[in-house]
Design an enzyme around this catalytic site. Structure first.
Site, PDB file in Angstrom:
ATOM      1  N   SER A 178       0.838  -1.194   0.000  1.00 61.08           N
ATOM      2  CA  SER A 178       0.000   0.000   0.000  1.00 61.08           C
ATOM      3  C   SER A 178       0.869   1.238   0.000  1.00 61.08           C
ATOM      4  O   SER A 178       2.001   1.234   0.487  1.00 61.08           O
ATOM      5  CB  SER A 178      -0.880   0.029   1.243  1.00 61.08           C
ATOM      6  OG  SER A 178      -0.063   0.277   2.371  1.00 61.08           O
ATOM      7  N   LYS A 179       0.285   2.305  -0.564  1.00 57.86           N
ATOM      8  CA  LYS A 179       1.064   3.539  -0.610  1.00 57.86           C
ATOM      9  C   LYS A 179       1.186   4.159   0.774  1.00 57.86           C
ATOM     10  O   LYS A 179       1.951   5.077   0.982  1.00 57.86           O
ATOM     11  CB  LYS A 179       0.530   4.539  -1.633  1.00 57.86           C
ATOM     12  CG  LYS A 179      -0.937   4.713  -1.711  1.00 57.86           C
ATOM     13  CD  LYS A 179      -1.262   5.706  -2.824  1.00 57.86           C
ATOM     14  CE  LYS A 179      -2.744   5.652  -3.131  1.00 57.86           C
ATOM     15  NZ  LYS A 179      -3.236   6.257  -4.250  1.00 57.86           N
ATOM     16  N   ARG A 180       0.413   3.664   1.727  1.00 53.44           N
ATOM     17  CA  ARG A 180       0.564   4.181   3.090  1.00 53.44           C
ATOM     18  C   ARG A 180       1.903   3.716   3.681  1.00 53.44           C
ATOM     19  O   ARG A 180       2.530   4.412   4.425  1.00 53.44           O
ATOM     20  CB  ARG A 180      -0.607   3.742   3.972  1.00 53.44           C
ATOM     21  CG  ARG A 180      -1.575   4.882   4.240  1.00 53.44           C
ATOM     22  CD  ARG A 180      -2.885   4.402   4.818  1.00 53.44           C
ATOM     23  NE  ARG A 180      -3.726   3.803   3.791  1.00 53.44           N
ATOM     24  CZ  ARG A 180      -4.151   2.543   3.813  1.00 53.44           C
ATOM     25  NH1 ARG A 180      -3.816   1.749   4.795  1.00 53.44           N
ATOM     26  NH2 ARG A 180      -4.907   2.088   2.846  1.00 53.44           N
ATOM     27  N   GLN A 181       2.321   2.510   3.325  1.00 51.05           N
ATOM     28  CA  GLN A 181       3.571   2.002   3.914  1.00 51.05           C
ATOM     29  C   GLN A 181       4.814   2.340   3.106  1.00 51.05           C
ATOM     30  O   GLN A 181       5.899   2.401   3.648  1.00 51.05           O
ATOM     31  CB  GLN A 181       3.488   0.488   4.105  1.00 51.05           C
ATOM     32  CG  GLN A 181       2.710   0.127   5.335  1.00 51.05           C
ATOM     33  CD  GLN A 181       3.109  -1.232   5.865  1.00 51.05           C
ATOM     34  OE1 GLN A 181       4.209  -1.698   5.688  1.00 51.05           O
ATOM     35  NE2 GLN A 181       2.165  -1.880   6.516  1.00 51.05           N
ATOM     36  N   MET A 182       4.656   2.474   1.808  1.00 53.45           N
ATOM     37  CA  MET A 182       5.850   2.846   1.035  1.00 53.45           C
ATOM     38  C   MET A 182       5.447   3.555  -0.246  1.00 53.45           C
ATOM     39  O   MET A 182       4.292   3.514  -0.659  1.00 53.45           O
ATOM     40  CB  MET A 182       6.707   1.622   0.737  1.00 53.45           C
ATOM     41  CG  MET A 182       6.129   0.648  -0.250  1.00 53.45           C
ATOM     42  SD  MET A 182       7.350  -0.569  -0.707  1.00 53.45           S
ATOM     43  CE  MET A 182       7.234  -1.672   0.668  1.00 53.45           C
TER      44      MET A 182
END
Ligand code: GLU
Length: 503
Positions: free
Chosen positions: A260-264
């Site tokens: 996910s773009k939240r983590q990377m």
């Protein structure tokens, strides 16, 4: 796998945002598969969901694929297209094709008009959720009599067209990576094929296009598995043979949750902008779910294409490990010739205003120092082994292209040496270097080391402050490499400045 047939595969992104690592992996596997079998790789922009399509999305995807080196082979002629010959296929330009096809399905009873309003559908959904039932369309309009249907259409009532999934039995398809997959028909939704705005949904447009474009293998992400039985039913309803399917494994964050773009950062173009080489990104992405089963990890695109084997792709999720991307980038940086390395690095140095082109090379506008191509290549070699990506170069090499950064005089002191002794040593070193003619790294090293011995200094007492004087940094490349790149005049000026700091 049917390899006697002419292989035709496609990458079919929806332009709902930037190209992410998962999209690049899908594009790459399609590309490798096409190249491996001498087939055709098609790019098809799936932009029929008007609410999710973002302006510039398609252009961004095309630009990123091009920067990554994945060229598509075919497409309709587009006037003024940059690349000259053709553009990708774009679904929003093919609407009549889908409309013609949907009517065949309706006439054959394989699809039907649905007049339910969004509110009605939502009520049904809530009831299903409360009853813990699957949330699929309740098929209300499927039972409607032909005269009732005709009357509503005549009335101009807004409607969609849905696929009539067979009530009984199950639908099975075989997957090149996962073998057989079966879905019970009663759990498959009568999905919308044509929306009330006249646009097809993904299901209809992609099946029609895959058929008309003679796609032989549909290679896409695992998240599309639940859609595949609908597609198989659609192919049968049209009387067509489905292509083969291969669903690629999920990409995972290091903690094994879904990527996910939240983590990377998952935007491919951001990595390219930061100076990860396309070669490294391609190499990295290729290994997300497959490896050529050799005892090495560094590959070029053409090597990957020679050994790519779709059935060998793993079915279990692949972890995206950015450490490995950094390592691979280092490996690919080392593989570039000096000239090519410099060619790719220059835009980063220019963007940081460290150098500007001038007749005969580049100039640092602050100091007026001029760099020839050879100077530039030598300077860049200093950090080739150390930087993770080209974007790190301006910071890593600012002391070469620009002035030495302000540093604290204490940094010049080697261990617990006397400042006065360090000052004396540096001063004498400068005098000695002044007389040197052969200003190469090896000559500097040999002569300075011999001089240190003769003078009875400790090596550290001279080389530590020399390196700090030349770079202004605690950690940097060695003093002889740096002196060779700086040249005599700049080296002496920096040594003298250091002596002043200590006095
Ligand atoms: N347009 C779909 C997507 O955005 C394509 C899925 C497929 O390849 O069939 O991923």
């Amino acid at each position: 796998m049917a390899t006697d047939q002419k292989i035709r595969v496609r990458f079919a992104p929806s332009p709902t945002g930037f190209l992410h690592i998962g999209g690049l992996r899908t594009a790459l596997y399609n590309y490798l598969f096409a190249r491996r079998w001498g087939g055709t790789f098609i790019l098809r922009i799936e932009d029929t969901d008007r609410t999710r399509t973002v302006p510039g999305g398609a252009e961004g995807i095309i630009r990123t694929l091009r920067r990554a080196g994945l060229d598509y082979d075919e497409g309709p002629d587009v006037e003024g297209q940059e690349r000259g010959k053709y553009g990708p296929y774009v679904q929003s330009k093919r609407l009549t094709i889908y409309r013609e096809h949907i009517y065949k399905l309706v006439t054959a009873g394989a699809a039907y008009q649905c007049f339910c309003s969004p509110e009605e559908l939502e009520t049904v959904r809530q009831i299903q959720i409360a009853a813990k039932q699957p949330t699929i369309y309740n098929k209300k309009c499927r039972e409607m009599s032909s005269p009732d249907r005709a009357a509503l259409i005549k009335d101009g009532r807004p409607h969609v067209i849905r696929l009539a999934i067979p009530e009984e039995g199950s639908t099975t398809f075989s997957d090149i990576i996962r073998k057989e997959i079966t879905f019970e028909n009663r759990l498959i939704d009568d999905s919308v094929l044509l929306k009330s705005d006249g646009y097809p949904t993904y299901h209809l447009a992609s099946v029609v296009d895959d058929h008309l474009m003679n796609i032989t293998q549909v290679i896409r992400g695992e998240e599309w598995i639940p859609s595949t039985p609908k597609h198989v039913i659609l192919y049968r309803a049209f009387g067509w043979t489905p292509p083969e399917f291969a669903h690629l494994p999920l990409l995972l964050n290091p903690d094994r949750s879904k990527l996910s773009k939240r983590q990377m950062d998952v935007a491919v173009e951001n990595y390219l902008d930061r100076g990860y080489l396309p070669e490294a990104l391609i190499n990295f992405t290729a290994l997300l779910g497959w490896n050529p089963q050799a005892d090495r990890e560094v590959y070029e695109l053409d090597e990957l294409a020679r050994s790519f084997n779709l059935p060998d792709v793993n079915s279990s999720g692949a972890v995206v490990n950015l450490e490995k991307l950094g390592w691979l980038n280092g490996q690919h940086l080392r593989r570039l010739s000096k000239e090519e390395y410099a060619r790719r690095a220059v835009p980063y140095l220019e963007a940081a205003s460290l150098i500007t082109p001038c007749p005969g090379g580049w100039v640092n506008e602050q100091s007026g120092t001029i760099f020839s191509s050879q100077d530039l290549q030598n300077a860049l070699s200093l950090e080739r082994e150390r930087v993770r990506n080209l974007g790190d170069l301006p910071e890593a090499l600012s002391f070469i292209f620009g002035a030495v950064p302000e540093y604290d005089g204490d940094l010049l002191i080697w261990k617990d040496a006397e400042p006065a002794r360090i000052m004396k040593g540096l001063g004498e070193l400068a005098e000695f270097l002044e007389l040197m003619r052969d200003w190469t790294e090896s000559a500097l090293e040999a002569r300075v080391k011999a001089w240190i011995d003769e003078q009875g200094y400790d090596t550290g007492q001279i080389l530590w402050p020399m390196r700090v004087a030349l770079t202004g940094r605690k950690a940097s490349p060695g003093p002889f490499e740096v002196a060779a790149v700086l040249g005599k005049e700049r080296t002496l000026a920096r040594l003298r400045k250091a002596v002043e700091k200590l006095s």
